[in-house]
Design an enzyme around this catalytic site. Sequence first.
Site, PDB file in Angstrom:
ATOM      1  N   PHE A   1       0.850  -1.188   0.000  1.00  6.94           N
ATOM      2  CA  PHE A   1       0.000   0.000   0.000  1.00  6.94           C
ATOM      3  C   PHE A   1       0.885   1.238   0.000  1.00  6.94           C
ATOM      4  O   PHE A   1       1.683   1.433   0.928  1.00  6.94           O
ATOM      5  CB  PHE A   1      -0.889  -0.016   1.248  1.00  6.94           C
ATOM      6  CG  PHE A   1      -1.991   1.002   1.226  1.00  6.94           C
ATOM      7  CD1 PHE A   1      -3.119   0.789   0.449  1.00  6.94           C
ATOM      8  CD2 PHE A   1      -1.914   2.161   1.983  1.00  6.94           C
ATOM      9  CE1 PHE A   1      -4.151   1.720   0.430  1.00  6.94           C
ATOM     10  CE2 PHE A   1      -2.943   3.095   1.966  1.00  6.94           C
ATOM     11  CZ  PHE A   1      -4.062   2.868   1.184  1.00  6.94           C
TER      12      PHE A   1
ATOM     13  N   LEU B   1       1.077   4.982   0.366  1.00 10.39           N
ATOM     14  CA  LEU B   1       0.446   6.221   0.807  1.00 10.39           C
ATOM     15  C   LEU B   1       1.510   7.317   0.905  1.00 10.39           C
ATOM     16  O   LEU B   1       1.366   8.400   0.344  1.00 10.39           O
ATOM     17  CB  LEU B   1      -0.198   5.951   2.176  1.00 10.39           C
ATOM     18  CG  LEU B   1      -0.747   7.122   2.952  1.00 10.39           C
ATOM     19  CD1 LEU B   1      -1.910   7.721   2.205  1.00 10.39           C
ATOM     20  CD2 LEU B   1      -1.201   6.644   4.333  1.00 10.39           C
TER      21      LEU B   1
ATOM     22  N   ILE C   1       7.882   2.066   0.740  1.00  8.08           N
ATOM     23  CA  ILE C   1       6.727   1.173   0.643  1.00  8.08           C
ATOM     24  C   ILE C   1       7.124  -0.293   0.921  1.00  8.08           C
ATOM     25  O   ILE C   1       7.897  -0.883   0.166  1.00  8.08           O
ATOM     26  CB  ILE C   1       6.018   1.320  -0.726  1.00  8.08           C
ATOM     27  CG1 ILE C   1       5.705   2.812  -0.985  1.00  8.08           C
ATOM     28  CG2 ILE C   1       4.731   0.482  -0.764  1.00  8.08           C
ATOM     29  CD1 ILE C   1       4.922   3.526   0.113  1.00  8.08           C
TER      30      ILE C   1
ATOM     31  N   ARG D   1      24.790 -14.222  33.901  1.00  6.24           N
ATOM     32  CA  ARG D   1      26.020 -13.436  33.737  1.00  6.24           C
ATOM     33  C   ARG D   1      26.571 -13.095  35.141  1.00  6.24           C
ATOM     34  O   ARG D   1      25.867 -12.508  35.974  1.00  6.24           O
ATOM     35  CB  ARG D   1      25.719 -12.149  32.968  1.00  6.24           C
ATOM     36  CG  ARG D   1      26.855 -11.162  32.919  1.00  6.24           C
ATOM     37  CD  ARG D   1      27.952 -11.622  32.004  1.00  6.24           C
ATOM     38  NE  ARG D   1      29.043 -10.643  31.970  1.00  6.24           N
ATOM     39  CZ  ARG D   1      30.183 -10.847  31.338  1.00  6.24           C
ATOM     40  NH1 ARG D   1      30.400 -11.975  30.675  1.00  6.24           N
ATOM     41  NH2 ARG D   1      31.116  -9.911  31.354  1.00  6.24           N
TER      42      ARG D   1
ATOM     43  N   GLU E   1       3.193   3.752  10.190  1.00  7.45           N
ATOM     44  CA  GLU E   1       1.728   3.756  10.388  1.00  7.45           C
ATOM     45  C   GLU E   1       1.302   4.878  11.337  1.00  7.45           C
ATOM     46  O   GLU E   1       0.401   4.715  12.161  1.00  7.45           O
ATOM     47  CB  GLU E   1       1.242   2.394  10.907  1.00  7.45           C
ATOM     48  CG  GLU E   1       1.722   1.263  10.010  1.00  7.45           C
ATOM     49  CD  GLU E   1       0.643   0.395   9.429  1.00  7.45           C
ATOM     50  OE1 GLU E   1      -0.546   0.720   9.560  1.00  7.45           O
ATOM     51  OE2 GLU E   1       1.015  -0.620   8.808  1.00  7.45           O
TER      52      GLU E   1
ATOM     53  N   THR F   1       3.388   8.401  13.243  1.00  2.15           N
ATOM     54  CA  THR F   1       4.397   8.599  14.286  1.00  2.15           C
ATOM     55  C   THR F   1       3.723   8.723  15.665  1.00  2.15           C
ATOM     56  O   THR F   1       2.501   8.878  15.767  1.00  2.15           O
ATOM     57  CB  THR F   1       5.177   9.905  14.017  1.00  2.15           C
ATOM     58  OG1 THR F   1       4.244  10.990  14.085  1.00  2.15           O
ATOM     59  CG2 THR F   1       5.848   9.898  12.653  1.00  2.15           C
TER      60      THR F   1
HETATM   61  C1  LIG Z   1      10.814   1.022   6.969  1.00  2.00           C
HETATM   62  C2  LIG Z   1       9.586   1.814   6.645  1.00  2.00           C
HETATM   63  C3  LIG Z   1       8.473   1.178   6.090  1.00  2.00           C
HETATM   64  C4  LIG Z   1       7.339   1.924   5.741  1.00  2.00           C
HETATM   65  N1  LIG Z   1       6.284   1.306   5.090  1.00  2.00           N
HETATM   66  C5  LIG Z   1       5.301   2.077   4.549  1.00  2.00           C
HETATM   67  C6  LIG Z   1       4.290   1.503   3.696  1.00  2.00           C
HETATM   68  O1  LIG Z   1       4.256   0.283   3.464  1.00  2.00           O
HETATM   69  N2  LIG Z   1       3.357   2.323   3.136  1.00  2.00           N
HETATM   70  C7  LIG Z   1       3.364   3.672   3.360  1.00  2.00           C
HETATM   71  O2  LIG Z   1       2.508   4.348   2.799  1.00  2.00           O
HETATM   72  N3  LIG Z   1       4.284   4.251   4.179  1.00  2.00           N
HETATM   73  C8  LIG Z   1       5.257   3.487   4.765  1.00  2.00           C
HETATM   74  N4  LIG Z   1       6.216   4.061   5.556  1.00  2.00           N
HETATM   75  C9  LIG Z   1       6.173   5.509   5.782  1.00  2.00           C
HETATM   76  C10 LIG Z   1       5.825   5.928   7.204  1.00  2.00           C
HETATM   77  O3  LIG Z   1       4.482   5.630   7.480  1.00  2.00           O
HETATM   78  C11 LIG Z   1       6.168   7.416   7.323  1.00  2.00           C
HETATM   79  O4  LIG Z   1       7.574   7.519   7.307  1.00  2.00           O
HETATM   80  C12 LIG Z   1       5.584   8.054   8.567  1.00  2.00           C
HETATM   81  O5  LIG Z   1       4.186   8.133   8.482  1.00  2.00           O
HETATM   82  C13 LIG Z   1       6.139   9.462   8.829  1.00  2.00           C
HETATM   83  O6  LIG Z   1       6.075  10.253   7.688  1.00  2.00           O
HETATM   84  P1  LIG Z   1       7.395  11.055   7.216  1.00  2.00           P
HETATM   85  O7  LIG Z   1       8.513  10.085   7.153  1.00  2.00           O
HETATM   86  O8  LIG Z   1       7.076  11.819   6.001  1.00  2.00           O
HETATM   87  O9  LIG Z   1       7.713  12.056   8.413  1.00  2.00           O
HETATM   88  P2  LIG Z   1       7.152  13.558   8.543  1.00  2.00           P
HETATM   89  O10 LIG Z   1       5.680  13.573   8.330  1.00  2.00           O
HETATM   90  O11 LIG Z   1       8.002  14.454   7.722  1.00  2.00           O
HETATM   91  O12 LIG Z   1       7.425  13.840  10.080  1.00  2.00           O
HETATM   92  C14 LIG Z   1       8.713  14.212  10.575  1.00  2.00           C
HETATM   93  C15 LIG Z   1       8.561  14.488  12.083  1.00  2.00           C
HETATM   94  O13 LIG Z   1       7.678  15.598  12.281  1.00  2.00           O
HETATM   95  C16 LIG Z   1       6.610  15.211  13.139  1.00  2.00           C
HETATM   96  N5  LIG Z   1       5.393  15.907  12.739  1.00  2.00           N
HETATM   97  C17 LIG Z   1       4.892  16.073  11.489  1.00  2.00           C
HETATM   98  N6  LIG Z   1       3.736  16.772  11.533  1.00  2.00           N
HETATM   99  C18 LIG Z   1       3.508  17.037  12.857  1.00  2.00           C
HETATM  100  C19 LIG Z   1       2.461  17.705  13.557  1.00  2.00           C
HETATM  101  N7  LIG Z   1       1.409  18.249  12.919  1.00  2.00           N
HETATM  102  N8  LIG Z   1       2.541  17.795  14.913  1.00  2.00           N
HETATM  103  C20 LIG Z   1       3.596  17.246  15.565  1.00  2.00           C
HETATM  104  N9  LIG Z   1       4.599  16.581  14.949  1.00  2.00           N
HETATM  105  C21 LIG Z   1       4.562  16.487  13.615  1.00  2.00           C
HETATM  106  C22 LIG Z   1       6.477  13.708  12.952  1.00  2.00           C
HETATM  107  O14 LIG Z   1       5.814  13.102  14.044  1.00  2.00           O
HETATM  108  C23 LIG Z   1       7.941  13.299  12.829  1.00  2.00           C
HETATM  109  O15 LIG Z   1       8.510  13.197  14.112  1.00  2.00           O
HETATM  110  C24 LIG Z   1       7.316   3.315   5.976  1.00  2.00           C
HETATM  111  C25 LIG Z   1       8.425   3.938   6.579  1.00  2.00           C
HETATM  112  C26 LIG Z   1       9.561   3.220   6.883  1.00  2.00           C
HETATM  113  C27 LIG Z   1      10.748   3.945   7.453  1.00  2.00           C
END
Ligand SMILES: Cc1cc2nc3c(=O)[nH]c(=O)nc-3n(C[C@H](O)[C@H](O)[C@H](O)COP(=O)(O)OP(=O)(O)OC[C@H]3O[C@@H](n4cnc5c(N)ncnc54)[C@H](O)[C@@H]3O)c2cc1C
Length: 394
Positions: free
Chosen positions: A125, A127, A159, A273, A375, A377
């Site tokens: 998926f 997103l 993804i 240990r 899924e 943060t």
């Molecule tokens: C190994 C791995 C597997 C993944 N698998 C999938 C997958 O299968 N499908 C998919 O769609 N995605 C996947 N993801 C993506 C993952 O869901 C996102 O990385 C995550 O949702 C965070 O988005 P971002 O990385 O853009 O961080 P950002 O949104 O840029 O956030 C950066 C920081 O800012 C904070 N932040 C942002 N907005 C706010 C706010 N309004 N208030 C307070 N804090 C805020 C966040 O909490 C975070 O600490 C995967 C990620 C990884 C690393």
Amino acid sequence: MFELSREHEDFRASVREFAEAEVGPHIEKWDRESHFPVHLVPKMGEMGLFGLVAPEEFGGSGLDEGAFTSLCVAIEELGRVDQSVGITLSAGVGLGINPILTFGSQEQKERWLPDLVAGRALAAFGLTEPEAGSDAGATRTRARLDGGEWVVDGAKAFITNSGTDITSVVTVTARTGERPDGRPELSAIMIPSGTAGLTIEPAYHKLGWHASDTHGLTFSGARVPEQNLLGERGKGFGQFLATLDDGRIAISALAVGLAQACLEQSTEYAKTRIAFGRPIGANQGVSFAVADLAVAVEAARALTYKAAWLKDEMHAGRRSLAQVKQAAAVAKLYSTEAAVSATRVATQVFGGNGFMEEYPVARFYRDAKILEIGEGTSEVQRMVIARGLGLPVD
Ligand SMILES: Cc1cc2nc3c(=O)[nH]c(=O)nc-3n(C[C@H](O)[C@H](O)[C@H](O)COP(=O)(O)OP(=O)(O)OC[C@H]3O[C@@H](n4cnc5c(N)ncnc54)[C@H](O)[C@@H]3O)c2cc1C
């Protein structure tokens, strides 16, 4: 509420046996070589793990009462041995199968689900995008209709299960137009593997989850039939929010497995240990830290299975979506933060050995961090919980 059923516990024992026999002896090598153990997927399929929440007509076990709880048990037990294998199941069902099952047409279900449920194929998926993660509504990927086909342009990031040898389809969210209020219309579109214009980018170099498959995807004029729209046009945003509620409970179960492994391994190590002529666990400084781990594991497990139970109850029409959403965010927030702390405690208990890759706690330490990010943060979970409390948080 306070105990899983006998059936769930028997099922737990069989998954534990599988994980210890098929994953445990090999995982250190797979992790070191960043090898995705694709051969495990059909084996997990044979055990019925991909079909726990699917009806019999697609090869599943028929949606018994407690089906989602069974899925969480399986994810917890795989996660206790290795997080990469746990997330392969969690994402395979939660992000791959679940959206097709929930929103797909009969034809789409018949086409994709039998292979996915049997573990002959994996779906993903998409997103998240390079510029849209927590703010997933800011999706920039576009899809326009042209001659009965969707033409997709854009990119997705991180993804899971998207680039394995057996990945059959990736469902992606895309802008398909504009709403009357000016906001983007988002829809979900299924892109089969091998579609011209879809590029699977090279695997990421990750901190952890080395034996899990994660790729960026690029779409450059990728064309798929109009019928590959999943669910209703314009309903993509609501669909992925619903998908994430289940996914959060599953990630919470993965975190419980990790914290449980840290507890078991720290307890054993603290008993055996020897330092200063006695087991290190004879020191309160060590044994109290392990005692706190036991408390965190119990609390995380209770929150996780409460959320899973609510999800099963909602499926049976006895609980509301709002209850599940809140419980899922609470469980995910608590369990993932507890798991990260648990790996810190475990590596500390193991001393220098905790820093060595021969000891699973070193891998656990690297694997844990993503649980607080994927899924949604921890900050996003707090946002969901605060909104559930009626707070006017942005
Ligand atoms: C190994 C791995 C597997 C993944 N698998 C999938 C997958 O299968 N499908 C998919 O769609 N995605 C996947 N993801 C993506 C993952 O869901 C996102 O990385 C995550 O949702 C965070 O988005 P971002 O990385 O853009 O961080 P950002 O949104 O840029 O956030 C950066 C920081 O800012 C904070 N932040 C942002 N907005 C706010 C706010 N309004 N208030 C307070 N804090 C805020 C966040 O909490 C975070 O600490 C995967 C990620 C990884 C690393």
